[in-house]
Design an enzyme around this catalytic site. Sequence first.
Site, short mmCIF file in Angstrom:
data_model
loop_
_atom_site.label_atom_id
_atom_site.label_comp_id
_atom_site.label_asym_id
_atom_site.label_seq_id
_atom_site.Cartn_x
_atom_site.Cartn_y
_atom_site.Cartn_z
N CYS A 190 30.19 -5.87 -76.00
CA CYS A 190 30.38 -5.37 -74.63
C CYS A 190 31.85 -5.26 -74.23
O CYS A 190 32.16 -4.78 -73.12
CB CYS A 190 29.62 -6.25 -73.65
SG CYS A 190 27.86 -6.33 -74.05
N HIS A 322 33.76 -7.91 -65.12
CA HIS A 322 32.64 -7.65 -66.03
C HIS A 322 31.34 -7.79 -65.26
O HIS A 322 30.50 -6.90 -65.31
CB HIS A 322 32.71 -8.64 -67.20
CG HIS A 322 31.73 -8.39 -68.28
ND1 HIS A 322 31.50 -7.14 -68.82
CD2 HIS A 322 30.89 -9.24 -68.96
CE1 HIS A 322 30.58 -7.22 -69.76
NE2 HIS A 322 30.19 -8.48 -69.86
N HIS A 358 24.17 -2.42 -67.12
CA HIS A 358 25.13 -2.89 -68.12
C HIS A 358 25.00 -1.98 -69.34
O HIS A 358 24.02 -2.07 -70.10
CB HIS A 358 24.82 -4.34 -68.49
CG HIS A 358 25.82 -4.95 -69.40
ND1 HIS A 358 26.92 -4.28 -69.90
CD2 HIS A 358 25.91 -6.22 -69.92
CE1 HIS A 358 27.63 -5.07 -70.67
NE2 HIS A 358 27.03 -6.25 -70.70
#
Length: 819
Positions: A190, A322, A358
Site C-alpha cells: 500500500c 494514510h 482503500h
Amino acid sequence: MKENERAHRIAVTGIGVLCALGDEPQAVFERMFASETGIGKVTRFNTDALLSSLAGQLDEAWREAAFADTAQQSMDWCARYAIAAAKQALHSSGLAIAQGNADVQAIAADSAGIAATATTATTDAHQIPASKIGLSLGTCNGGILSLEKQWDLSALDEENTANYPFYQQGDDTARQLGVQGPVATLNTACAASGNAIGYASDMIRWGYADVMLAGGSDPLSHSVYAGFNVLRALNPLPSSPFGSRFGLNLGEGAAFVVLERLDAATARGATIYAELCAYGLSNDAHHMTAPHPEGAGMQRAVDMALSLAQVAKQDIEYVNAHGTGTQANDRAEMSGLKRSFGERLTIPVSSSKAYFGHSLGTAAALELVTSLYAIKQGYVPATLHFDTAREGCEEADIIQHSMRPMRPKYIVSNNAAFGGHNVSLVLRTDLREAEVTHAENPAQQAKRRVVITGLGAVGGGQIHQGGIVNWLAERASTLPASCEASDTASFSLKEYDKSKYERRMNQLSQNTIGAALAALEDAQVTEVEKEELGFIFGTARGSTDSISQYLESVFVKGPEYASSIYFPHTVINSIAGQTAEKLKLLGFNSSFSTGGNEGLTAALYAAGKIREGTLTSCLIGAGDECSELSSHIDRAKGLQASRFRMVEGSVCMVLCEAEQAVQGQSGIYAELSGFGTAFGAAAAGAELEATLCRAAAEALNEAGIGIAQLDLILLNTVGRPGEMESERQALSSLSAADPSPPIISLNEYAGFGESYSSMLHLAAAAELVSLTAAAGGIASGAYARLRVPQQAGQLQHVLTVSSTVNGSYSAAVVSAWND
C-alpha cells in the site's frame, strides 16, 4: 549520475486518475467537493459469505471506456488501468512521446540541454524522446486477476499466467505508451505508488531520464477482498477514518503523475501542480500486517522526507494521511504524526479513503493526485463519515465532512503497508517564491564514491560469505550431475540461525535472511549501524509457494475460508518486510520487480541514495523461489526453452560510502563506478541489440571509461534460443575498433533465477576485481574453469550486464578499488 544533474528540482506537471468517483480529475473533484463517496455494493463478485459487501468499485461505463483500446485486451486489468491513467497524465502535461531511433533521439535531447523537448508543427504537445522518458508503477497485487480468471492453479493456461507477474504490469504499461527509459514496478504493497513517485524523482535527478511517468494501479480482486475479510479488517458500513467505526472499505483504480525538472517545466510554460521536494521511506520492522503501535516507522519516514526537503515542520500546512479506518492503523499513524510534529497536532489532517476506498497500491498516487487538483482549486480533501475521534486520534485538527478552503504552501502525503513499509512525500504547492526558498543542500553537490564491503549468498542449498567465485568454479568442474543434485537442496535458516527463523517461514525469506546475515557479517556491520542501514530488495515473483497456498485456500475451499497465514505473502514485499523485521532494519526500505534486472537495479538505487548523501550505507538483495506456481510462470514466459536450469537463491551485498568505509577500515571489494538502464520489448534482433547497447554505453559513460578498458563482461542472460547470440553480437559491436573483452555468463554454472542471477553476476564481478583475488583468494584453477582471463595484475573493470524476460537491460561497471 551526472554531476550537474544531482540537485535538480522536480515538478509535477501532469495528473491522471481512474477511481470510484470518476475517470478524470475535474469530475472526481466535483464529487469530492459535494462530499460524495464512491463506495457502494460490490457487483463484480459474490460477497454473501463475507463480512462486508462494500467497495469503491469503478463504474462499468468508465471501465469500458478505459478498456476501449483493443490492443490491450490480452493484458491484465492492472496494466490496463495503469495505461488509462498514465495516458491521461501525459496528455495533461502537454508532453508527447516521440518514437523513433533511440540513439538519434538521445543525441538530439543532449544537444537541447535542459529543454529536451520540442514543439512540433503538427501538434501542440512537446515531444520527449522515448529514450528520455521512464515509468515507475506501484502495485500491491500485480496481475492477480489473471490467476483469478482461471480459479484453478492445477490447470493454468500460458496466456493468462504470463500476465500475472508484478513486473509485467509496469512493462506492459511502458510498452503500450512507447517508453524506452528506466522502467520498474515497485511492490511495497500500500506504499507502492508513493515509493514509485519517489523513485521516479530519483531517476530524473540522477540523470537517467528527463521525464518520468509514476503512479499506481490495482483492480478490485475477489481473493484480496477475501484476505482482508479473514483478517476482519473490512467495514460493513462506509468507512470512517479516525472515527468511531473501525474497518476499511477496499477500492480500485489507477492514478499517475508526470514528473520532470522544474526548470524545464518552467521554460516550456507547463502547468505545475507542485514541486516534489523530497520523500522518505522506512520500515517498522515490527510485524507483517500490524503497524508499529507508536507509529515509529511512519515518524521516521516523515522526518526523513522533511529533512531531505529542508522544510521546517512548522511550514507544513496540510497532511493527507494514510487513514485506512482500521483501529490499529489510524491510531499508530496519528501517534507517528504527533511524535514528528508535536503532541498537540494543529496541522490540518484528513484521510481521502472514505471517498474512493482503500485502493492499495494505487492509494498514495490517487490521494496525491486528487489532493493536488483540489488544492489547485483552493481546497483540501475532507474525512467523510467522521463522527467521534477514536482513542489516540483526539487532539488533532481532522478536516471533517466537507472540503476545507485552503491553499497550503507545503503538504505531506503519507502511506503505510503490509511488510512494515512506509512512505512520506513532501510537496510544495505554492511556487510563487520558489526561486528564493528551498535552497539546495551544498552537501548534495559533493560527489561521493560507492564501494562494496560485504557479500553473502544462498545458492545450491548452501550459504556463502565473502564470495561465490570458488563455489562457481567447483560447480564448473563437476557439471552437470553435482549441480542438478545440489540445486534440489534447500537452505535451512532454522539450522543456520534459529533466532531469525519462525514457523512456516517460506524458502525465499529463509534464503534472503541467510544471505543478508552473511553479507552483514562479512561487512562487520554492528547492531547499532543496522538501524540506520538502508535495505533495497528486488524479487520478480516473491514467494510463489506462499502465494499459491493462499490462492488454493480461496479457490478450493471458498473465499470465506481464505488463509490468514498465507494472505500477507500475496504482497511480494513480504520478503523484504520479513527480512527487515528479523534483522531490525529500520531505515530507508524498498522492494521492487523488473523481471530480471533486480540485482543491478537495487545497486543503482542504493548507490544513488549514497552518492546524494541520503544514506551512508545500504544492504541490497535479490532472490527467487522455485515452486509449482513458479514452474507454471516459467512455461508461460518461455523459460522452459532456456539453456539454463531454473534455480532458486538469494544474494545480498553491503554498499557503503567510500570515505566512511576507509575511515572504518572496512574491507573493500570493489567500487561501483557506473550504471545504465534501458527498456525494451524485443526478445531478439536489432531492437534487443540496440537496447542492450544503450544500457551498456550509459554505464561506461557514467564510469568515464571506454570498452577498451574493460577486462571482462559478465552477462546475465535469460538464455532462450537466439538471445545469448544477439547479446554477444551487440556487446561485440561496442568495440568495433578494439578487441572485445571476454564475455562470460555464470548461469552456465549457477543456473538461472530471474532476480537471483542478476545480483550473483554483480557479486562475482566485485569479487573478481577485489584485492582478495590478487592476493590469491581465488582457488587454483578457478579462473580457467570459469574461463575468466587470469592476468599479472588484478582485473580493473568488469562490465556486468543483465537482461529481463521482457527484453530490458541494465548494466553496471564494477571497478577495482585502488585508492
